[in-house]
Design an enzyme around this catalytic site. Structure first.
Site, PDB file in Angstrom:
ATOM      1  N   CYS A  45      -5.375  -5.148   2.576  1.00 48.97           N
ATOM      2  CA  CYS A  45      -5.087  -3.867   2.305  1.00 48.97           C
ATOM      3  C   CYS A  45      -5.756  -2.828   2.340  1.00 48.97           C
ATOM      4  O   CYS A  45      -5.479  -1.588   2.935  1.00 48.97           O
ATOM      5  CB  CYS A  45      -4.012  -3.966   0.996  1.00 48.97           C
ATOM      6  N   ASP A  49       1.769   2.905   2.138  1.00 46.52           N
ATOM      7  CA  ASP A  49       1.612   1.535   1.667  1.00 46.52           C
ATOM      8  C   ASP A  49       1.518   0.475   2.782  1.00 46.52           C
ATOM      9  O   ASP A  49       2.273   0.360   3.497  1.00 46.52           O
ATOM     10  CB  ASP A  49       2.963   1.072   0.685  1.00 46.52           C
ATOM     11  N   HIS A  81       1.275  -2.655   2.160  1.00 49.23           N
ATOM     12  CA  HIS A  81       1.783  -4.015   1.825  1.00 49.23           C
ATOM     13  C   HIS A  81       2.992  -4.593   2.278  1.00 49.23           C
ATOM     14  O   HIS A  81       4.005  -4.887   1.495  1.00 49.23           O
ATOM     15  CB  HIS A  81       1.716  -4.119   0.362  1.00 49.23           C
TER      16      HIS A  81
END
EC number: 3.4.22.-
Length: 393
Positions: free
Chosen positions: A73, A278, A280
């Protein structure tokens, strides 16, 4: 369906829209009103390159991982902040991505620089393997400082973009060092001293004209990354106003960091909330065609962006800025000096003309592309990775 493989199109309905507020929305140096410019806000966000976990890409190092789910990430956030620098460099800050609209060759060249294959300049493969030299084994989690150091080294091979990448250490930005770095490119006596360049000359699949043209310029475009620690275990609220002002500057590339269990790419704020992309979400790897074009919709976040309270931000971050010209840099310096006068805003770093006497060798990390992070880097950021946990998806 596996939650780790959901796309944002699938999850679109789960994301909140922007709050109805009179507070301005700031996105990478641009100011918007939710009431009158909501479409413009979403278009700006959608136009940022969005890099997420991917699966089924060629094995890193030939025998390594074929997915970065659970460990990549921060590497993806590093790609996003650097991709924004390349967008500003080659397309301009006001460029916009329109779904279904044919994009320019420069756009695909920028995107191809991050595709998950070993010969892309800033691929997950290159970052992971270059990270070995920084003491990070392939598959190990990075902190924001480490990924910044790795990207700086990879940028030396990107002759198309021809960037000067400076990482400010010890919470100090030294103007003299940056000017020396950005002006070191001027090696030709003038246009007549440099060979003519054909527009279709390619290097590793990328047009090389921009890099050669910049050798005729007195200033090499600057990517300035500033690793910071804004508290011990949580952000010191005295830094919050200063952090907000960073998103208001036209040179802003955003911030990479996160909260204790995940890394994010922060692109702005509204009120007391940070706006972020993001990484993820695990998506299948994308293979470019022989022409260099590729299906690009999965590289753009097509829903209202995520938000989180600024108070939840982990104190270990890296702030980024892009100065295309020397005038841009001078303007940035002026804004930083003005920011130091804002009541209630504690400076996050110091801006000085010359290197303080207590510093060691002048800019070893920034002028020597193949140098290691060195002891002083580890001394200050030694605990950065311990404050983040790997997500189990």
């Amino acid at each position: 369906m596996d939650a780790a493989t959901l796309t944002y199109d699938t999850l679109r309905f789960e994301y909140e829209d922007f709050p109805e507020t009179k507070e301005p929305v700031w996105i990478l140096g641009r100011k918007y009103s939710v009431f009158t410019e909501k479409e413009e806000i979403l278009l700006d966000v959608t136009s940022r390159l969005w890099f997420t976990y991917r699966k089924n890409f060629p094995a890193i190092g030939g025998t390594g991982p074929t997915s970065d789910t659970g460990w990549g990430c921060m590497l993806r956030c590093g790609q996003m902040i650097f991709a924004q620098a390349l967008v500003c460099r080659h397309l301009g800050r006001d460029w916009r991505w329109i779904k279904g609209k044919r994009q320019t060759d420069n756009y695909f060249s920028v995107l191809n620089a991050f595709i998950d294959k070993k010969d892309s300049y800033y691929s997950i493969h290159q970052i992971a393997q270059m990270g070995v030299g920084e003491g990070k084994s392939i598959g190990q989690w990075y902190g924001p400082n480490t990924v910044a150091q790795v990207l700086k080294k990879l940028a030396t091979f990107d002759t198309w973009s021809s960037l000067a990448v400076h990482i400010a250490m010890d919470n100090t930005v030294v103007m003299e060092e940056i000017r020396r770095l950005c002006q070191s490119n001027f090696s030709c006596a003038g246009a007549a001293a440099c060979p003519a360049v054909e527009a279709d000359v390619l290097y590793n699949g990328y047009p090389e004209e921009a890099g050669v043209r910049d050798k005729l310029s007195l200033w090499k475009p600057l990517v300035l990354l500033i690793p910071l620690r804004l508290g011990l275990t949580e952000i010191n609220e005295a830094y919050i106003e200063t952090l907000k002002h960073c998103f208001m500057m036209p040179q802003s590339l955003g911030v990479i960091g996160g909260k204790p269990n995940s890394a994010h790419y922060f692109i702005g704020y509204v009120g007391e909330e940070l706006i972020y992309l993001d990484p993820h979400t695990t998506q299948p790897a994308v293979e470019p065609s022989d022409s260099g074009c590729l299906p690009d919709e999965s590289f753009h976040c097509q829903h209202p962006p995520c938000r989180m309270s600024i108070a939840e931000l982990d104190p270990s971050i890296a702030v980024g800025f892009f100065c295309h010209t020397e005038e841009d840099f001078n303007d940035w310096c002026h804004q930083i000096k003005k920011l130091s006068l804002v009541r209630g805003a504690l400076p996050m770093f110091e801006l000085v003309e010359r290197q303080p006497s207590h510093f060691s060798n002048p800019d070893v990390l920034n002028l020597t592309p193949d140098s290691s992070d060195a002891d002083r880097l580890e001394r200050f950021f030694d605990s950065e990775d311990e404050d983040f946990e790997i997500l189990s998806l």
